[in-house]
Design a protein around this motif. Structure first.
Motif, PDB file in Angstrom:
ATOM      1  N   TYR A  45      61.131  12.668 -46.913  1.00 41.72           N
ATOM      2  CA  TYR A  45      61.345  12.471 -48.337  1.00 41.72           C
ATOM      3  C   TYR A  45      60.193  13.119 -49.092  1.00 41.72           C
ATOM      4  O   TYR A  45      59.198  13.526 -48.489  1.00 41.72           O
ATOM      5  N   ALA A  46      60.365  13.211 -50.412  1.00 42.06           N
ATOM      6  CA  ALA A  46      59.489  14.072 -51.211  1.00 42.06           C
ATOM      7  C   ALA A  46      58.007  13.777 -50.997  1.00 42.06           C
ATOM      8  O   ALA A  46      57.201  14.691 -50.852  1.00 42.06           O
ATOM      9  N   ALA A  47      57.647  12.489 -50.922  1.00 46.49           N
ATOM     10  CA  ALA A  47      56.234  12.153 -50.782  1.00 46.49           C
ATOM     11  C   ALA A  47      55.676  12.664 -49.455  1.00 46.49           C
ATOM     12  O   ALA A  47      54.500  13.035 -49.370  1.00 46.49           O
ATOM     13  N   ASP A  48      56.535  12.698 -48.385  1.00 49.04           N
ATOM     14  CA  ASP A  48      56.106  13.258 -47.097  1.00 49.04           C
ATOM     15  C   ASP A  48      55.727  14.726 -47.270  1.00 49.04           C
ATOM     16  O   ASP A  48      54.706  15.184 -46.747  1.00 49.04           O
ATOM     17  N   ILE A  49      56.597  15.455 -47.965  1.00 54.47           N
ATOM     18  CA  ILE A  49      56.357  16.887 -48.159  1.00 54.47           C
ATOM     19  C   ILE A  49      55.031  17.085 -48.883  1.00 54.47           C
ATOM     20  O   ILE A  49      54.204  17.906 -48.480  1.00 54.47           O
ATOM     21  N   LEU A  50      54.818  16.300 -49.938  1.00 51.67           N
ATOM     22  CA  LEU A  50      53.579  16.440 -50.711  1.00 51.67           C
ATOM     23  C   LEU A  50      52.375  16.142 -49.839  1.00 51.67           C
ATOM     24  O   LEU A  50      51.350  16.814 -49.926  1.00 51.67           O
ATOM     25  N   ARG A  51      52.506  15.114 -48.977  1.00 53.08           N
ATOM     26  CA  ARG A  51      51.372  14.729 -48.150  1.00 53.08           C
ATOM     27  C   ARG A  51      51.038  15.851 -47.164  1.00 53.08           C
ATOM     28  O   ARG A  51      49.881  16.158 -46.928  1.00 53.08           O
ATOM     29  N   GLN A  52      52.084  16.450 -46.593  1.00 57.71           N
ATOM     30  CA  GLN A  52      51.829  17.517 -45.621  1.00 57.71           C
ATOM     31  C   GLN A  52      51.190  18.733 -46.285  1.00 57.71           C
ATOM     32  O   GLN A  52      50.424  19.454 -45.657  1.00 57.71           O
ATOM     33  N   LEU A  53      51.533  18.952 -47.547  1.00 58.59           N
ATOM     34  CA  LEU A  53      50.979  20.118 -48.242  1.00 58.59           C
ATOM     35  C   LEU A  53      49.584  19.853 -48.782  1.00 58.59           C
ATOM     36  O   LEU A  53      48.818  20.773 -49.035  1.00 58.59           O
ATOM     37  N   ARG A  54      49.268  18.584 -48.966  1.00 61.03           N
ATOM     38  CA  ARG A  54      48.064  18.232 -49.724  1.00 61.03           C
ATOM     39  C   ARG A  54      46.800  18.848 -49.134  1.00 61.03           C
ATOM     40  O   ARG A  54      45.943  19.332 -49.863  1.00 61.03           O
ATOM     41  N   GLU A  55      46.704  18.816 -47.808  1.00 62.27           N
ATOM     42  CA  GLU A  55      45.461  19.270 -47.174  1.00 62.27           C
ATOM     43  C   GLU A  55      45.379  20.789 -47.074  1.00 62.27           C
ATOM     44  O   GLU A  55      44.394  21.325 -46.613  1.00 62.27           O
ATOM     45  N   THR A  56      46.455  21.485 -47.467  1.00 57.51           N
ATOM     46  CA  THR A  56      46.477  22.929 -47.292  1.00 57.51           C
ATOM     47  C   THR A  56      46.146  23.644 -48.594  1.00 57.51           C
ATOM     48  O   THR A  56      45.856  23.005 -49.601  1.00 57.51           O
ATOM     49  N   GLU A  57      46.210  24.972 -48.543  1.00 60.77           N
ATOM     50  CA  GLU A  57      46.002  25.770 -49.749  1.00 60.77           C
ATOM     51  C   GLU A  57      47.189  25.623 -50.691  1.00 60.77           C
ATOM     52  O   GLU A  57      47.172  26.125 -51.804  1.00 60.77           O
ATOM     53  N   PHE A  58      48.243  24.966 -50.202  1.00 59.25           N
ATOM     54  CA  PHE A  58      49.475  24.907 -50.984  1.00 59.25           C
ATOM     55  C   PHE A  58      49.662  23.549 -51.652  1.00 59.25           C
ATOM     56  O   PHE A  58      50.781  23.129 -51.903  1.00 59.25           O
ATOM     57  N   ALA A  59      48.550  22.853 -51.909  1.00 55.87           N
ATOM     58  CA  ALA A  59      48.630  21.541 -52.547  1.00 55.87           C
ATOM     59  C   ALA A  59      49.521  21.632 -53.780  1.00 55.87           C
ATOM     60  O   ALA A  59      49.336  22.498 -54.622  1.00 55.87           O
ATOM     61  N   THR A  60      50.499  20.745 -53.828  1.00 51.63           N
ATOM     62  CA  THR A  60      51.531  20.830 -54.863  1.00 51.63           C
ATOM     63  C   THR A  60      51.695  19.469 -55.505  1.00 51.63           C
ATOM     64  O   THR A  60      51.373  18.449 -54.908  1.00 51.63           O
ATOM     65  N   GLN A  61      52.162  19.487 -56.757  1.00 53.87           N
ATOM     66  CA  GLN A  61      52.365  18.234 -57.472  1.00 53.87           C
ATOM     67  C   GLN A  61      53.849  17.968 -57.657  1.00 53.87           C
ATOM     68  O   GLN A  61      54.661  18.896 -57.584  1.00 53.87           O
ATOM     69  N   GLU A  62      54.167  16.719 -57.939  1.00 51.77           N
ATOM     70  CA  GLU A  62      55.567  16.333 -58.119  1.00 51.77           C
ATOM     71  C   GLU A  62      56.269  17.206 -59.145  1.00 51.77           C
ATOM     72  O   GLU A  62      57.421  17.585 -58.977  1.00 51.77           O
TER      73      GLU A  62
END
Lengths: 111, 405
Positions: free
Chosen positions: A29-46
């Motif tokens: 679900y969306a929060a999972d995707i955000l969490r996986q991206l958070r630590e990368t260069e691709f940190a994204t917001q809702e």
């Protein structure tokens, strides 16, 4: 303009590819995707992710189903459609080609 | 002690501090506006509301049941601006580090809850040049296109509008943090709340229609409440106007306003009526000349073969050229203004049709110039396309100078 800003359009363009990869690995679900991206260069917001997910769903790359969660209201779990998997395969191939080019270009020409 | 507003997000009720409510309202309104035309707009908004609800839930506890304004600011900050993925040409980076964005409003949050203000900002999203008209439109709750048309019209009748645009472009800040963005969209939020309350009150009034006493009571309360909101709106507008004025005074001394010293001898009107179109023609030709000069400067970096002083950046040369053109056109302008002033005083009557002819001649010359350029100068088109870049370069240079003083 730093390197970071210069790569903004590229990061933006790659986001869809990465979201495809994440969803292909597991139902998320969306929060999972955000969490996986958070630590990368691709940190994204809702604010960026939700419109992107809805666009991808409109293009029939992915679909979702509602699932009850232990805590809180039901959540949308996303998964890839056949078309989405096809696109992921194509994009992965293309990406390998691009990164190969980036690596090889400008080296001393093979004599 | 702060007032609390109860809202519901996807079926769950939350209590927010009033300032936080306003910021959230502005954020969601901004999101809805940004997603205008997106077929999934409602669904995306629902997802976003859901995410906000989750985040609100996270900051609440057994003994804490109000979400304070600073927390809302933080949440909005984490959410990031809503960007329509389908719309191309958005400038905003997708992967902007949330940490960097969070640094801005944190300082504001320390100074207490964000004040309920509305500020004039440049808004780059969907801007044509620098976002000034866009910002003005949002500020006054008018369609930006209308503001743009107004600006163009104003430029036709009063050339200083361009100068006004440039001044606004330099002094208006761009909203960087979500709190500033909320402030940029502040007035529509207040106005909408006003309308919402008015409507609610209206329905209540309809319900009490049968009961005379209840109805009278309702009318008294309704009037009182509406008056309060009206005052508030007015006060905010006044405050913003005062602030703008203060800023203006800080940056610039107001230009001294001198009445025209020279008054034309009261001649027979027909002489004026005959010469006026010639003056218009002269002005038109001058405009054509100016246009070609600017194009020449942009395309070849020289004005008809005359190079600007060595080491001068292109934008400075452009400004210099515009100043020179203004000085050349000055006498013609003074002549016209003196006449208009004299006519306005009732010295003699100028049929409005002559002002019309005057404008038509000027516009005609401009159109002719553009047509000629399209027809005969192939790379002028490219130069015109490069113009926005030169413009931005100019703004950056002025900003740097301003920051480095």
């Amino acid at each position: 303009m730093g390197v970071n800003e210069k790569f903004n359009p590229i990061r933006k363009g790659l986001l869809e590819f990465l979201v495809l990869k994440i969803i292909a690995a597991d139902k998320v679900y969306a929060a999972d995707i955000l969490r996986q991206l958070r630590e990368t260069e691709f940190a994204t917001q809702e604010g960026t992710l939700y419109p992107l997910l809805s666009k991808m769903r409109r293009e029939k790359l992915l679909d979702y189903e509602w699932k009850e969660s232990e805590a809180g209201p039901p959540r949308k779990y996303y998964e890839l459609t056949a078309k989405g998997r096809e696109q992921l395969r194509e994009t992965t191939e293309y990406w390998q080609k691009i990164s190969g080019t980036v690596k090889d270009l400008g080296r001393a020409p093979a004599a | 002690m702060n007032k609390v507003v109860t809202i519901h997000l996807r079926g769950a009720a939350f209590q927010l501090e009033e300032a936080g409510y306003d910021a959230l309202r502005a954020y969601l309104d901004g999101a809805a506006r940004r997603l205008e035309g997106n077929p999934d707009k409602d669904e995306i908004i629902a997802d976003i509301e859901q995410a906000i609800a989750d985040k609100c839930r996270a900051v609440l506890g057994a003994y804490k049941n109000v979400v304070v304004a600073a927390e809302i600011t933080q949440i909005i900050d984490e959410m990031g601006p809503v960007q329509d993925a389908a719309a191309e040409g958005e400038e905003r980076p997708a992967g902007a580090a949330p940490g960097a964005a969070a640094a801005g409003p944190a300082t504001g949050a320390e100074a207490g809850p964000p004040p309920r203000v509305r500020r004039l900002y440049k808004i780059r999203e969907g801007a044509m040049v620098a976002g000034v008209c866009n910002g003005l439109g949002v500020y006054f709750g008018i369609d930006p296109t209308l503001v743009r048309i107004l600006f163009v019209l104003l430029t036709f009748f009063w050339g200083l509008a361009i100068l006004l645009y440039i001044v606004l472009m330099i002094i208006l800040p761009t909203p960087e943090t979500p709190a500033e963005k909320a402030a940029a969209y502040g007035i529509p939020a207040t106005a909408q709340e006003f309308i919402r309350r008015a409507r609610e009150g209206y329905y209540e009034g309809m319900r009490t229609w049968g009961n005379r006493r209840a109805h009278r009571e309702w009318r008294r309360r309704f009037k009182h409440e509406m008056k309060g909101w009206g005052y508030r709106l007015k006060r905010e507008m006044q405050e913003t106007a005062d602030r703008a004025q203060q800023q203006w005074h800080q940056h610039w001394q107001p230009p001294a306003c001198t009445p025209p010293a020279w008054t034309p001898p009261p001649g027979p009107p027909f002489l004026l009526l005959i010469t006026l179109p010639f003056v218009a023609l002269a002005r038109g030709l001058l405009a054509v000349f100016a246009f070609f000069a600017v194009i020449s400067l942009l395309a070849t970096h020289t004005v008809f073969g005359v190079a600007p002083p060595a080491g001068m950046p292109l934008w400075a040369a452009l400004v210099l050229l515009l100043i020179v053109i203004t000085i050349i056109s000055w006498p013609l302008k003074v002549l016209r203004h003196a006449w208009a002033w004299h006519a306005g005083r009732g010295a003699y009557y100028v049929p409005p049709v002559f002002w019309f002819v005057d404008t038509v001649v000027a516009i005609g010359c401009a159109v002719l110039a553009i047509w000629c350029i399209n027809r005969y100068v192939p790379h002028a088109h490219e130069a015109l396309q490069a113009a926005p870049a030169v413009f931005h370069q100019m703004i950056d240079a002025v900003k740097q100078w301003w920051a480095g003083r």
